[in-house]
Motif scaffolding. Structure first.
Motif, short mmCIF file in Angstrom:
data_model
loop_
_atom_site.label_atom_id
_atom_site.label_comp_id
_atom_site.label_asym_id
_atom_site.label_seq_id
_atom_site.Cartn_x
_atom_site.Cartn_y
_atom_site.Cartn_z
N ALA A 1 0.85 -1.19 0.00
CA ALA A 1 0.00 0.00 0.00
C ALA A 1 0.89 1.25 0.00
O ALA A 1 2.09 1.17 0.26
CB ALA A 1 -0.92 0.00 1.22
N ALA A 2 0.28 2.40 -0.28
CA ALA A 2 1.02 3.66 -0.25
C ALA A 2 1.16 4.17 1.17
O ALA A 2 2.16 4.78 1.53
CB ALA A 2 0.32 4.70 -1.12
N GLY A 3 0.20 3.92 2.01
CA GLY A 3 0.24 4.37 3.39
C GLY A 3 -0.44 3.35 4.29
O GLY A 3 -1.28 2.57 3.85
N LEU A 4 -0.05 3.35 5.57
CA LEU A 4 -0.64 2.44 6.53
C LEU A 4 -0.98 3.23 7.79
O LEU A 4 -0.11 3.88 8.37
CB LEU A 4 0.33 1.30 6.87
CG LEU A 4 -0.13 0.32 7.95
CD1 LEU A 4 -1.36 -0.45 7.47
CD2 LEU A 4 0.99 -0.66 8.29
N TYR A 5 -2.22 3.18 8.20
CA TYR A 5 -2.67 3.86 9.41
C TYR A 5 -3.06 2.79 10.43
O TYR A 5 -4.00 2.01 10.19
CB TYR A 5 -3.86 4.77 9.11
CG TYR A 5 -3.54 5.89 8.16
CD1 TYR A 5 -3.21 7.16 8.62
CD2 TYR A 5 -3.55 5.67 6.79
CE1 TYR A 5 -2.91 8.19 7.74
CE2 TYR A 5 -3.25 6.70 5.89
CZ TYR A 5 -2.93 7.95 6.38
OH TYR A 5 -2.62 8.96 5.51
N ALA A 6 -2.34 2.73 11.54
CA ALA A 6 -2.60 1.70 12.55
C ALA A 6 -2.12 2.20 13.91
O ALA A 6 -1.30 3.12 14.00
CB ALA A 6 -1.89 0.40 12.18
N ASP A 7 -2.66 1.60 14.96
CA ASP A 7 -2.25 1.97 16.31
C ASP A 7 -1.00 1.23 16.75
O ASP A 7 -0.32 1.65 17.69
CB ASP A 7 -3.38 1.69 17.31
CG ASP A 7 -4.56 2.63 17.09
OD1 ASP A 7 -4.32 3.76 16.63
OD2 ASP A 7 -5.70 2.23 17.36
N PHE A 8 -0.69 0.11 16.13
CA PHE A 8 0.51 -0.65 16.49
C PHE A 8 0.89 -1.58 15.35
O PHE A 8 0.10 -1.84 14.43
CB PHE A 8 0.29 -1.44 17.79
CG PHE A 8 -0.82 -2.45 17.71
CD1 PHE A 8 -0.58 -3.74 17.24
CD2 PHE A 8 -2.09 -2.12 18.11
CE1 PHE A 8 -1.60 -4.66 17.16
CE2 PHE A 8 -3.13 -3.03 18.05
CZ PHE A 8 -2.88 -4.32 17.57
N SER B 1 4.78 13.67 12.54
CA SER B 1 3.38 13.77 12.95
C SER B 1 2.48 13.31 11.81
O SER B 1 2.88 13.27 10.64
CB SER B 1 3.05 15.21 13.36
OG SER B 1 3.29 16.09 12.27
N VAL B 2 1.24 12.96 12.16
CA VAL B 2 0.29 12.43 11.18
C VAL B 2 0.09 13.43 10.04
O VAL B 2 -0.14 14.61 10.27
CB VAL B 2 -1.06 12.14 11.87
CG1 VAL B 2 -2.10 11.71 10.84
CG2 VAL B 2 -0.89 11.06 12.93
N GLY B 3 0.21 12.94 8.82
CA GLY B 3 -0.03 13.76 7.64
C GLY B 3 1.13 14.67 7.26
O GLY B 3 1.04 15.40 6.28
N GLY B 4 2.24 14.64 8.01
CA GLY B 4 3.37 15.54 7.72
C GLY B 4 4.63 14.78 7.40
O GLY B 4 4.73 13.56 7.58
N THR B 5 5.64 15.50 6.92
CA THR B 5 6.93 14.91 6.59
C THR B 5 8.10 15.62 7.26
O THR B 5 9.24 15.19 7.13
CB THR B 5 7.16 14.94 5.07
OG1 THR B 5 7.11 16.30 4.61
CG2 THR B 5 6.11 14.12 4.33
#
Length: 330
Positions: free
Chosen positions: A118-125, A151-155
């Motif tokens: 995938a291009a991105g992965l959003y997960a808590d762990f 931070s989320v959404g930043g580089t």
């Protein structure tokens, strides 16, 4: 009632229910209303040139309006792709886990897991998959690249990283100027060999600085007036090696802490604090300067006295010579 075409189609009443059965395909161009469709063979096929869509009954029978899509419930779905319909997000709902495995082991006690891309992965762990027998978790950027925590959404808004141990070949400063190693208020920064806690290793740097030598950073300032020469005079200088060092290690030169006053000990009392020891030696040098200054004064007075005695002797010699001259004349 029995209807016969190229296939045999039978409509019969059975306990108030209506069943439609066929041994070949059924081609229709209008709606079929039925509570269920059951195949007479192992597999059932719905042939369409476009899409197979599950919509509300009103739209399906041509009543008009926009289609309202309905749910599809099944135990398994085999497909080459799953795409969102009208929404933006795609949800996979599971009571436990979503697992990617080979096709033949989807419900096996020993599944063979497959990769997920995938291009991105959003997960808590992120956990290691113990089912595969693995131990480590690998995060693998391309060669010459980095793993970055932002931070989320930043580089560029970098965030902290917390762990028990860190194994690496270098630690560089990121966006700041200084680098801080911050143990607990009663702790130390200790450098030891890998996987040890008492096999000490050296630190090499251009300077070793105390926290600060500025008067503004210090409190309870007092002049140290205790005499130090006698301590230095009685202290021995030893050669030694540490017990954890390999045989053949060159000897070191130093003092023993039990022969040094407490003011020279480090906070834990098991080592000499080098800045304090250097200051102690400076105090000794100052005392020696005082001794040599006293000697210089004494030497100056002796030189003056010696010169006075020389002048007095010379005066006496001149008087004696004058008396001798008087006696020779008589």
């Amino acid at each position: 009632m029995t209807l016969t075409s190229e296939g045999v189609t039978t409509i019969e009443a059975n306990g108030g229910a209506i069943f439609l059965s066929a041994s070949t395909s059924i081609n229709v161009n209008t709606s079929i209303w039925t509570p269920s469709i059951v195949t007479s063979t192992v597999n059932g096929y719905f042939g369409v040139d476009g899409e197979l869509r599950l919509v509300n009954k009103g739209y399906a029978d041509g009543s008009g309006g926009n289609p309202i899509y309905r749910y599809l419930r099944a135990q398994f779905v085999w497909a080459d792709a799953i795409a969102t319909n009208a929404g933006d997000n795609l949800y996979l709902g599971a009571n436990s886990e979503v697992r990617a495995t080979v096709r033949s082991s989807y419900n096996n006690s020993n599944p063979i897991y497959r990769n997920f891309r995938a291009a991105g992965l959003y997960a808590d762990f992120l956990d290691s998959n113990t089912s595969t027998g693995g131990t480590h978790v690998y995060v693998r950027p391309q060669a010459g690249s980095e793993v970055r925590f932002t931070s989320v959404g930043g580089t560029t808004a970098y965030q902290s990283f917390r762990g028990l141990f860190g194994y690496m070949n270098a630690v560089d400063v990121n966006t700041g100027t200084h680098m801080y190693l911050r143990p607990a208020s009663n702790g130390e920064v200790r450098v030891t060999a890998t996987n040890t806690t008492d096999n000490w290793r050296a630190i090499r740097a251009s300077e070793h600085l105390p926290p600060s030598s500025s008067r503004e950073t210090k409190a309870n300032i007092e002049v140290y007036n205790k005499e130090v020469l006698s301590t230095l005079r009685n202290a021995n200088i030893y050669t030694y090696v540490y017990k954890w060092e390999e045989p053949g290690t060159p000897s070191r030169l130093g003092v023993m802490i039990d022969e040094m006053p407490r003011i020279l000990h480090g906070q834990r009392g098991d080592s000499i604090e080098l800045y304090a020891f250097a200051s102690y030696l400076a105090k000794g040098v100052k005392e020696l300067i005082g001794v040599t200054d006293n000697h210089a004064d004494e030497i100056n007075w002796l030189n003056i006295e010696n010169q006075y005695l020389k002048d007095k002797v010379k005066n006496q010699e001149e008087r004696i010579s004058h008396l001798e001259d008087l006696l020779n004349v008589a």
